[in-house]
Design an enzyme around this catalytic site. Structure first.
Site, PDB file in Angstrom:
ATOM      1  N   ASP A  13       0.818  -1.220   0.000  1.00 54.79           N
ATOM      2  CA  ASP A  13       0.000   0.000   0.000  1.00 54.79           C
ATOM      3  C   ASP A  13       0.851   1.270   0.000  1.00 54.79           C
ATOM      4  OD1 ASP A  13      -2.344  -1.667   0.323  1.00 54.79           O
ATOM      5  OD2 ASP A  13      -1.785  -1.841   2.427  1.00 54.79           O
ATOM      6  N   HIS A  41      -3.527  -2.027  -6.818  1.00 53.06           N
ATOM      7  CA  HIS A  41      -2.849  -0.792  -7.174  1.00 53.06           C
ATOM      8  C   HIS A  41      -3.886   0.236  -7.613  1.00 53.06           C
ATOM      9  CE1 HIS A  41       1.133  -3.087  -8.204  1.00 53.06           C
ATOM     10  NE2 HIS A  41       0.929  -2.935  -6.915  1.00 53.06           N
TER      11      HIS A  41
END
Length: 421
Positions: A13, A41
Site C-alpha cells: 500500500d 494498485h
C-alpha cells in the site's frame, strides 16, 4: 536494455500503482511477476480512477505491452472483469496484454478453504484477504495446482476431479459445503474460453526483449515485509515479494535487474494482523485520522503508524534499492511535529529488524526522533526547491538513513503530482 523493478519498502500500500503508471511511458514491457489479486494498485490518470489487482498498472501507457508472469496466481473472474473494465475505459488491452500459461489458477475451493482456515484459527488468524492466495500457492508447491496449460488437453478435468475429491473432504470436515464437479468444470471452461486469446508463452518474448535493448518495468505485488521468507511470518503473503522473484516468476535473470525503485510511504500502514512497531493507537487523534486509509483490494481500514526507518533501511539492503520514491508526503502537511522511528531496542539492547521474529518485533521499543512539520500545501510543487524547508529536511533525513537517494517525491495522488529530483 533496462530492467527496472518497482517494489514496496514496507507492508504494501505504498503507492506503487501511481509510480508504475508514471514510469510506464518509457517502458516497452510492464510486468507482474508475483502475488495475485490480494494486491491492489490504485491509478489515477486521464482515463479515470482505477483499482487494479492483476493487470499491470503500467498498461495505460499505449506504447507498452503488459505481461502477467507464471509467478502470478490468477482468479479468472477478476482478470476478465479487469480486462473488460480497461477496454470499456478506452485503454484497449487486446493484443498488448499477455498471460503466461504457466500461471496457476485460483479455484473455488481455494477461496472457501482460505476462509475456513481463518475461522478455525480463531484468535490465531493471520488476517488474510480470503482471496484463496495461501491455498493456491500451497497447492502449487505440493503438486496439486491447476494451470492454464492443463486446459489444452483433458488434464484439466482429470486434475479437477482429483482435487475436488481431496478438497471436499477438508471443506466438509471444517463445516463447509462440498463443491460439485460439473458446476466447477463448466464455470472454468467458460473462463478459459474468454482468457485463451490472452494466453502466450512469455519465455521467448522476454528473452528476445532482453537481447534487443527493450525496457522492462517490473511491478511487485504487496511489500517487502509481506515476503514469505523475510517478512513478519506468519503474518505475510504466500509468495516472494523481493526483486529476485522476477527470475522465477517472469524468467528474467538476476543480473539484468539494474535499477530497483523502493516505493516508500512518508508514514507507515498495514492491513490485517501482524506487528506494526510504530502503530498509533489513539484512534481519535489528529494524526490517526490524517493517516487513515482504506485498502484498495479488501476495503478494510488500514492500521497506521509513524515512518519506520529501520524497516526502510532493511528493505533497501535486502532488495538492493538504487533509488527511493517517497509517496504521500503531502499527507504530512499541517502537522506541527512529525515522529520518526530511527531504530529499535529490546531489553535495553539496540537490535535490527532481522534479529527478531514477528512476535519479537511486537515487543521492541521504538527509538523516536521528532522533526518539525510544515503548514504549507505542497500539492502544487513542481520541484524539490519549491517544497517547504522542513519538508526538504524530512526527505533528506530518509535518504541519509536508508543510504539510498530519494529521486521521486509524490505530493498528491495523480500521475502528474510527482517531483523528479
Amino acid at each position: 536494455m533496462t530492467v527496472i523493478a518497482v517494489i514496496g519498502s514496507q507492508w504494501g500500500d505504498e503507492g506503487k500503482g501511481k509510480v508504475v503508471d508514471f514510469l510506464a511511458e518509457r517502458a516497452d514491457y510492464v510486468a507482474r511477476f508475483n502475488g495475485g489479486n490480494n494486491a491492489g494498485h490504485t491509478v489515477i490518470n486521464e482515463f479515470g480512477t482505477f483499482k487494479i489487482h492483476l493487470v499491470p498498472s503500467g498498461i495505460f501507457a499505449q506504447n507498452t505491452t503488459g505481461l502477467i508472469g507464471g509467478g502470478v496466481v490468477i482468479d479468472p473472474a477478476v482478470l476478465i472483469e479487469e480486462i473488460e473494465m480497461l477496454n470499456k475505459a478506452g485503454v484497449n488491452v487486446d493484443g498488448r496484454l499477455w498471460v503466461s500459461p504457466r500461471s496457476h489458477i485460483i479455484m473455488p475451493y481455494h477461496k472457501i478453504l482460505d476462509g475456513l482456515y481463518e475461522e478455525a484459527k480463531g484468535k490465531g488468524a493471520t488476517g488474510t484477504t480470503r482471496r484463496g492466495i495461501g491455498p493456491v500457492f500451497a497447492d502449487k508447491v505440493s503438486y496439486n495446482g491447476i494451470r492454464w496449460t492443463d486446459f489444452a488437453s483433458d488434464m484439466f478435468e482429470q486434475r479437477l476431479e482429483v482435487q475436488l475429491t481431496l478438497k471436499n473432504k477438508i471443506i466438509v470436515a471444517l463445516g463447509g459445503e462440498a463443491l460439485k464437479f460439473e458446476a466447477v468444470r463448466d464455470e472454468y471452461r467458460s473462463y478459459y474460453a474468454r482468457i485463451k486469446p490472452y494466453l502466450k508463452e512469455l519465455f521467448s518474448l522476454v528473452q528476445d526483449g532482453l537481447k534487443t535493448d527493450k525496457t522492462f518495468l517490473l511491478e511487485q505485488a504487496m511489500g517487502t515485509f509481506l515476503d514469505t521468507d523475510w517478512g513478519t511470518y506468519p503474518f505475510v503473503t504466500a509468495s516472494t515479494t523481493i526483486p529476485s522473484a522476477a527470475s522465477a516468476g517472469l524468467g528474467i535473470p538476476p543480473k539484468y535487474i539494474q535499477n530497483v525503485i523502493g516505493v516508500t510511504k512518508a508514514y507507515t500502514t498495514r492491513v490485517g494482523g501482524g506487528p506494526l512497531p510504530t502503530e498509533i493507537h489513539d484512534y481519535e487523534s489528529e494524526v490517526y485520522k490524517k493517516f487513515g486509509e482504506v485498502a484498495a483490494t479488501t476495503g478494510r481500514v488500514r492500521r497506521v503508524g509513524w515512518l519506520d526507518l529501520e524497516i526502510v533501511k532493511t528493505a533497501a539492503e535486502l532488495s538492493g534499492m538504487t533509488e527511493i520514491c517517497l509517496t504521500k508526503l503531502d499527507v504530512l502537511s499541517g502537522l506541527k511535529e512529525i515522529q520518526v522511528c530511527t531504530g529499535y531496542k529490546l531489553n535495553g539492547e539496540t537490535i535490527r529488524y532481522a534479529d527478531v521474529d514477528a512476535y519479537g518485533l511486537d515487543k521492541v521499543e521504538c527509538v523516536y526522533e521528532t522533526f518539525p512539520g510544515w503548514s504549507e500545501d505542497i500539492s502544487k510543487a513542481k520541484s524539490f526547491e519549491e517544497l517547504p524547508v522542513n519538508a526538504q529536511k524530512y526527505v533528506k533525513m530518509i535518504e541519509e538513513a536508508a543510504g539510498v537517494p530519494v529521486k521521486w517525491i509524490g505530493v498528491g495522488p495523480a500521475r502528474d503530482e510527482t517531483i523528479r529530483r
